[in-house]
Design an enzyme around this catalytic site. Sequence first.
Site, PDB file in Angstrom:
ATOM      1  N   HIS A 191       0.816  -1.223   0.000  1.00 47.61           N
ATOM      2  CA  HIS A 191       0.000   0.000   0.000  1.00 47.61           C
ATOM      3  C   HIS A 191       0.849   1.273   0.000  1.00 47.61           C
ATOM      4  CE1 HIS A 191       0.523  -0.264   4.488  1.00 47.61           C
ATOM      5  NE2 HIS A 191       0.585   1.043   4.363  1.00 47.61           N
ATOM      6  N   ASP A 227       0.084  -7.596   1.259  1.00 49.99           N
ATOM      7  CA  ASP A 227       0.598  -6.244   1.503  1.00 49.99           C
ATOM      8  C   ASP A 227       2.127  -6.217   1.565  1.00 49.99           C
ATOM      9  OD1 ASP A 227       0.363  -3.535   1.759  1.00 49.99           O
ATOM     10  OD2 ASP A 227       0.031  -3.554   3.924  1.00 49.99           O
ATOM     11  N   SER A 305       4.807   2.633   8.027  1.00 51.19           N
ATOM     12  CA  SER A 305       4.481   1.407   7.308  1.00 51.19           C
ATOM     13  C   SER A 305       5.597   1.038   6.342  1.00 51.19           C
ATOM     14  CB  SER A 305       3.177   1.585   6.526  1.00 51.19           C
ATOM     15  OG  SER A 305       2.081   1.647   7.394  1.00 51.19           O
TER      16      SER A 305
END
Length: 453
Positions: A191, A227, A305
């Site tokens: 993402h 992911d 992230s």
Amino acid sequence: MQARALLLAALAALALAREPPAAPCPARCDVSRCPSPRCPGGYVPDLCNCCLVCAASEGEPCGGPLDSPCGESLECVRGLCRCRWSHAVCGTDGHTYANVCALQAASRRALQLSGTPVRQLQKGACPLGLHQLSSPRYKFNFIADVVEKIAPAVVHIELFLRHPLFGRNVPLSSGSGFIMSEAGLIITNAHVVSSNSAAPGRQQLKVQLQNGDSYEATIKDIDKKSDIATIKIHPKKKLPVLLLGHSADLRPGEFVVAIGSPFALQNTVTTGIVSTAQREGRELGLRDSDMDYIQTDAIINYGNSGGPLVNLDGEVIGINTLKVTAGISFAIPSDRITRFLTEFQDKQIKDWKKRFIGIRMRTITPSLVDELKASNPDFPEVSSGIYVQEVAPNSPSQRGGIQDGDIIVKVNGRPLVDSSELQEAVLTESPLLLEVRRGNDDLLFSIAPEVVM
């Protein structure tokens, strides 16, 4: 006069007769009867070579019939034990000692008190501030040691949209990642490097290293369900890397460190412990997930992230991914990353078999250069590149002009550091503009990879 000499001899014989004879050594050494002295100067064997007795320390008398031998690193000089070396030394406790013998004496005392010896760190006095190494601040700052080890391999990633009319870069997302190969392969979250934006324009990835260098990146492989994504940059030199650990070995309560670049604040560090290494995705409301996540209380913010979650050995045991609430965050386990990389490598191998340029090659290393110069003194001075060991007959490389012994230094304008970079170019680009060093000449060749059906 003669009578006086005879009298003195008789008195000396009488004194010797009265002196108790030396105790004979036992036929069998019984170490259980040996004393247990504490000796600042160390230990030496007794006259019977059975028990250990105290050695003479620096400055104590030696050489007499009743004197103990000098201890370790000491020698008897004019009746006193002196150190064999006179230069000052720096100990691992941060103190400067007058000589090696003083350090060894301090080490023996430290062993008796704490069980931790003092080692020689360097010749000469300790640098300014090194005495603080023995303080609690330095002794127990293991988190700082981990961060110092891993930070150079953590990168900041930004995804932009290049507006087709105004030519401006519109930010879409940002996050973190970490370097997996010296040639510039980076792991992050899917993402972070992808966007569902419907706005027109071309998406661009920019990667910034810890030293400030920036590169454009391309996506090599992506799995949006898990992911996980890999992206690639083309650095000018070899990069620092992080190693993957085994997340299956994690235990609840184990210390972990999360590092990333939230809000573009590079190398922001948080710490915590592992709550569990097997939190099912369905428990987190991820219905399609078949993954068990690592739960930790290390804070993961927006922009963190894709950064690594590491253990105290500096091994990556997860990718920072989700923040549910304060004190509850989740990471993708490193074992899942390993599986993703293995599948990616298998796919690359299959693709590599389908496209080829027809050369056997070796990455240029200092040892290879020495080996080639031994057989060919005119071998050019190179520090990086790809050595062409053999060109296959009737291959694209042979038809394009590549010869055995050539050194490929660039592909499509990018310096080559590792053979994997040329392999990737063969898979993804055509034609290939190869810059070749042949003797003292720099040559350019255009090679079109062939597809094997």
